[in-house]
Design a protein around this motif. Structure first.
Motif, PDB file in Angstrom:
ATOM      1  N   GLY A   1      24.954   9.740  10.083  1.00 40.15           N
ATOM      2  CA  GLY A   1      24.563   8.849  11.184  1.00 40.15           C
ATOM      3  C   GLY A   1      23.452   9.401  12.055  1.00 40.15           C
ATOM      4  O   GLY A   1      23.120   8.811  13.079  1.00 40.15           O
ATOM      5  N   ILE A   2      22.856  10.519  11.643  1.00 37.53           N
ATOM      6  CA  ILE A   2      21.828  11.158  12.476  1.00 37.53           C
ATOM      7  C   ILE A   2      20.537  10.340  12.463  1.00 37.53           C
ATOM      8  O   ILE A   2      19.928  10.091  13.508  1.00 37.53           O
ATOM      9  N   SER A   3      20.147   9.872  11.276  1.00 38.10           N
ATOM     10  CA  SER A   3      18.905   9.094  11.174  1.00 38.10           C
ATOM     11  C   SER A   3      19.035   7.799  11.982  1.00 38.10           C
ATOM     12  O   SER A   3      18.085   7.365  12.635  1.00 38.10           O
ATOM     13  N   ASP A   4      20.216   7.181  11.929  1.00 34.31           N
ATOM     14  CA  ASP A   4      20.448   5.944  12.679  1.00 34.31           C
ATOM     15  C   ASP A   4      20.278   6.154  14.175  1.00 34.31           C
ATOM     16  O   ASP A   4      19.674   5.332  14.861  1.00 34.31           O
ATOM     17  N   LYS A   5      20.831   7.267  14.634  1.00 36.37           N
ATOM     18  CA  LYS A   5      20.744   7.555  16.073  1.00 36.37           C
ATOM     19  C   LYS A   5      19.287   7.658  16.511  1.00 36.37           C
ATOM     20  O   LYS A   5      18.900   7.115  17.540  1.00 36.37           O
ATOM     21  N   VAL A   6      18.502   8.348  15.705  1.00 33.31           N
ATOM     22  CA  VAL A   6      17.085   8.500  16.040  1.00 33.31           C
ATOM     23  C   VAL A   6      16.402   7.134  16.028  1.00 33.31           C
ATOM     24  O   VAL A   6      15.606   6.814  16.913  1.00 33.31           O
ATOM     25  N   GLN A   7      16.758   6.309  15.034  1.00 34.91           N
ATOM     26  CA  GLN A   7      16.184   4.966  14.962  1.00 34.91           C
ATOM     27  C   GLN A   7      16.535   4.145  16.202  1.00 34.91           C
ATOM     28  O   GLN A   7      15.702   3.428  16.749  1.00 34.91           O
TER      29      GLN A   7
ATOM     30  N   GLN B   1      13.428   2.446  20.525  1.00 33.62           N
ATOM     31  CA  GLN B   1      12.975   1.457  21.522  1.00 33.62           C
ATOM     32  C   GLN B   1      12.768   2.079  22.901  1.00 33.62           C
ATOM     33  O   GLN B   1      11.914   1.659  23.649  1.00 33.62           O
ATOM     34  N   GLN B   2      13.627   3.067  23.203  1.00 30.22           N
ATOM     35  CA  GLN B   2      13.576   3.625  24.556  1.00 30.22           C
ATOM     36  C   GLN B   2      12.541   4.731  24.701  1.00 30.22           C
ATOM     37  O   GLN B   2      12.341   5.258  25.787  1.00 30.22           O
ATOM     38  N   LEU B   3      11.923   5.101  23.610  1.00 26.24           N
ATOM     39  CA  LEU B   3      11.034   6.259  23.669  1.00 26.24           C
ATOM     40  C   LEU B   3       9.574   5.847  23.542  1.00 26.24           C
ATOM     41  O   LEU B   3       9.255   4.846  22.896  1.00 26.24           O
ATOM     42  N   SER B   4       8.727   6.634  24.147  1.00 26.42           N
ATOM     43  CA  SER B   4       7.296   6.456  23.904  1.00 26.42           C
ATOM     44  C   SER B   4       7.008   6.923  22.484  1.00 26.42           C
ATOM     45  O   SER B   4       7.825   7.621  21.873  1.00 26.42           O
ATOM     46  N   GLU B   5       5.865   6.569  21.958  1.00 27.71           N
ATOM     47  CA  GLU B   5       5.565   6.974  20.583  1.00 27.71           C
ATOM     48  C   GLU B   5       5.560   8.490  20.435  1.00 27.71           C
ATOM     49  O   GLU B   5       6.064   9.038  19.465  1.00 27.71           O
ATOM     50  N   GLY B   6       5.018   9.136  21.464  1.00 26.88           N
ATOM     51  CA  GLY B   6       4.956  10.591  21.427  1.00 26.88           C
ATOM     52  C   GLY B   6       6.338  11.228  21.402  1.00 26.88           C
ATOM     53  O   GLY B   6       6.596  12.151  20.642  1.00 26.88           O
ATOM     54  N   GLU B   7       7.240  10.695  22.236  1.00 25.93           N
ATOM     55  CA  GLU B   7       8.609  11.207  22.279  1.00 25.93           C
ATOM     56  C   GLU B   7       9.308  10.955  20.953  1.00 25.93           C
ATOM     57  O   GLU B   7       9.995  11.812  20.407  1.00 25.93           O
ATOM     58  N   TYR B   8       9.126   9.752  20.445  1.00 33.74           N
ATOM     59  CA  TYR B   8       9.762   9.390  19.188  1.00 33.74           C
ATOM     60  C   TYR B   8       9.279  10.307  18.053  1.00 33.74           C
ATOM     61  O   TYR B   8      10.058  10.742  17.208  1.00 33.74           O
ATOM     62  N   ASN B   9       8.002  10.592  18.078  1.00 40.77           N
ATOM     63  CA  ASN B   9       7.460  11.484  17.053  1.00 40.77           C
ATOM     64  C   ASN B   9       8.119  12.851  17.097  1.00 40.77           C
ATOM     65  O   ASN B   9       8.356  13.477  16.070  1.00 40.77           O
ATOM     66  N   LYS B  10       8.425  13.306  18.287  1.00 39.59           N
ATOM     67  CA  LYS B  10       9.100  14.599  18.425  1.00 39.59           C
ATOM     68  C   LYS B  10      10.447  14.574  17.710  1.00 39.59           C
ATOM     69  O   LYS B  10      10.817  15.518  17.018  1.00 39.59           O
ATOM     70  N   TYR B  11      11.162  13.477  17.900  1.00 35.23           N
ATOM     71  CA  TYR B  11      12.468  13.357  17.251  1.00 35.23           C
ATOM     72  C   TYR B  11      12.322  13.267  15.733  1.00 35.23           C
ATOM     73  O   TYR B  11      13.145  13.776  14.980  1.00 35.23           O
ATOM     74  N   SER B  12      11.267  12.600  15.310  1.00 40.25           N
ATOM     75  CA  SER B  12      11.030  12.509  13.870  1.00 40.25           C
ATOM     76  C   SER B  12      10.779  13.886  13.278  1.00 40.25           C
ATOM     77  O   SER B  12      11.228  14.194  12.172  1.00 40.25           O
ATOM     78  N   VAL B  13      10.046  14.699  14.024  1.00 40.42           N
ATOM     79  CA  VAL B  13       9.795  16.064  13.574  1.00 40.42           C
ATOM     80  C   VAL B  13      11.117  16.820  13.447  1.00 40.42           C
ATOM     81  O   VAL B  13      11.369  17.511  12.453  1.00 40.42           O
ATOM     82  N   MET B  14      11.989  16.650  14.433  1.00 36.82           N
ATOM     83  CA  MET B  14      13.276  17.342  14.400  1.00 36.82           C
ATOM     84  C   MET B  14      14.101  16.892  13.204  1.00 36.82           C
ATOM     85  O   MET B  14      14.812  17.678  12.587  1.00 36.82           O
TER      86      MET B  14
ATOM     87  N   GLY C   1       6.818  -0.992   4.890  1.00 30.82           N
ATOM     88  CA  GLY C   1       8.251  -1.019   5.138  1.00 30.82           C
ATOM     89  C   GLY C   1       8.839   0.319   5.499  1.00 30.82           C
ATOM     90  O   GLY C   1       9.973   0.398   5.914  1.00 30.82           O
ATOM     91  N   TYR C   2       8.089   1.370   5.342  1.00 36.84           N
ATOM     92  CA  TYR C   2       8.678   2.649   5.668  1.00 36.84           C
ATOM     93  C   TYR C   2       8.745   2.817   7.175  1.00 36.84           C
ATOM     94  O   TYR C   2       7.857   2.407   7.899  1.00 36.84           O
ATOM     95  N   VAL C   3       9.813   3.466   7.625  1.00 33.09           N
ATOM     96  CA  VAL C   3      10.097   3.506   9.058  1.00 33.09           C
ATOM     97  C   VAL C   3       9.206   4.478   9.827  1.00 33.09           C
ATOM     98  O   VAL C   3       9.114   4.414  11.032  1.00 33.09           O
ATOM     99  N   VAL C   4       8.574   5.378   9.113  1.00 31.25           N
ATOM    100  CA  VAL C   4       7.866   6.446   9.810  1.00 31.25           C
ATOM    101  C   VAL C   4       6.372   6.149   9.875  1.00 31.25           C
ATOM    102  O   VAL C   4       5.742   5.934   8.860  1.00 31.25           O
ATOM    103  N   PRO C   5       5.806   6.125  11.054  1.00 34.38           N
ATOM    104  CA  PRO C   5       4.357   5.887  11.120  1.00 34.38           C
ATOM    105  C   PRO C   5       3.596   7.069  10.540  1.00 34.38           C
ATOM    106  O   PRO C   5       4.075   8.196  10.580  1.00 34.38           O
ATOM    107  N   GLU C   6       2.436   6.787   9.990  1.00 34.67           N
ATOM    108  CA  GLU C   6       1.709   7.850   9.307  1.00 34.67           C
ATOM    109  C   GLU C   6       1.095   8.857  10.264  1.00 34.67           C
ATOM    110  O   GLU C   6       0.686   9.934   9.883  1.00 34.67           O
ATOM    111  N   SER C   7       1.035   8.445  11.524  1.00 37.30           N
ATOM    112  CA  SER C   7       0.253   9.266  12.451  1.00 37.30           C
ATOM    113  C   SER C   7       0.973  10.541  12.900  1.00 37.30           C
ATOM    114  O   SER C   7       0.341  11.477  13.329  1.00 37.30           O
ATOM    115  N   PHE C   8       2.282  10.577  12.773  1.00 32.64           N
ATOM    116  CA  PHE C   8       2.967  11.711  13.386  1.00 32.64           C
ATOM    117  C   PHE C   8       3.014  12.930  12.469  1.00 32.64           C
ATOM    118  O   PHE C   8       2.902  12.832  11.260  1.00 32.64           O
TER     119      PHE C   8
END
Ligand SMILES: [Zn+2]
Length: 281
Positions: free
Chosen positions: A169-175, A179-192, A241-248
């Motif tokens: 359930g970790i990926s779901d939580k990040v997903q 909505q509540q995160l800025s793109e930059g913040e979200y990218n940090k979580y994606s890195v983690m 369709g992939y959930v991860v933007p290419e920019s991060f």
């Protein structure tokens, strides 16, 4: 890696030699592939020629044999991941659902969209399958200068790590937080999330070594070289369709090596909280 003579997983879905499903309709396959690739490469048409999957090039018997051996190797590594994760989940009172692994050549369909050889290995949470084109083996060697079978094993274990994150359930939580995160913040979580998949690959290697003695001299270095070399844009790049933007970014090479090593040295799932690690903030 010592793998020969061991049993391969029954969860390999072999789509090699098949055309890309509905994409092939109408004979315009190359045009469609070009479009897909164009999308993947961000519209840079100059890279198309060398990136086209060689769907129609006849394969020599030798090539076929080498390819089949790699397919067997992937099956054995997948089985090794199943053995380790079944045990670790059981110990935690949980049930591990073994993910199918799709082997393909050229183009194939996934619940996350169309995948081509240029996509690189990936995990699709939508259908809970790992997708691998065996040509990535050569990419590791030539393009990323990260040769060796254990480099490939690490890549497979990383993708299976994403499946483990999905089951937990970790990926779901990040997903959900997205909505509540800025793109930059979200990218940090994606890195983690990415670094945790590296950690889980290390945990796998630790337990596989303990139970089966799979490692040869230099294997861990092969994995670290791959962790160092693979830009995740390549590893993770996926079409529509992939959930991860290419920019991060997916973490620095150093961070990737650090977390793989930490997993390998401890073998302890509880050590893999990349989300609360102060040096990643
Ligand atoms: Zn990943």
């Amino acid at each position: 890696m010592l793998w020969q003579g061991r049993k391969g997983s029954t969860n390999v879905e072999d789509r090699r030699g098949m055309s890309g499903g509905q994409v092939a309709v109408g004979g315009g396959i190359l045009g469609v592939i070009a479009l897909v690739l164009n999308f993947l490469l961000g519209g840079d048409g100059s890279q198309l020629p060398q990136q086209l999957p060689n769907q129609n090039v006849p394969v020599s018997a030798e090539q076929q044999a080498a390819d089949d051996q790699r397919a067997q190797f992937v099956g054995v590594v997948l089985q090794d991941t199943e053995d380790v994760w079944n045990t670790l989940f059981q110990q935690a009172g949980k049930n591990y659902q073994e993910p199918p692994l799709v082997l393909f050549s050229g183009v194939t369909q996934s619940a996350c969209g169309t995948a081509s050889s240029a996509t690189g290995p990936f995990y699709c949470p939508g259908d809970q399958k790992v997708y691998i084109d065996l040509s990535f083996y050569e990419d590791l060697q030539s393009r990323f200068q990260a040769p060796g079978d254990f480099a490939m094993a690490y890549v497979i274990a990383h993708e299976v790590g994403h499946h483990v994150q999905n089951l937990l359930g970790i990926s779901d939580k990040v997903q959900q937080m997205r909505q509540q995160l800025s793109e930059g913040e979200y990218n940090k979580y994606s890195v983690m999330l990415e670094l945790q998949a590296d950690f889980l690959a290390g945990v796998w290697a630790h337990h596989a070594q303990k139970t089966k003695q799979i490692l040869e001299e230099g294997d861990i270095e092969e994995a670290l070289t791959a962790a160092n070399a693979i830009g995740d844009d390549r590893l993770q790049k996926q079409s529509q369709g992939y959930v991860v933007p290419e920019s991060f970014t997916h973490g620095t090479s150093q961070q990737r090596m650090y977390w793989f090593k930490k997993g390998f040295q401890t073998g302890d799932m509880n050590q893999g909280d990349t989300f609360n690690s102060p040096d990643l903030r």
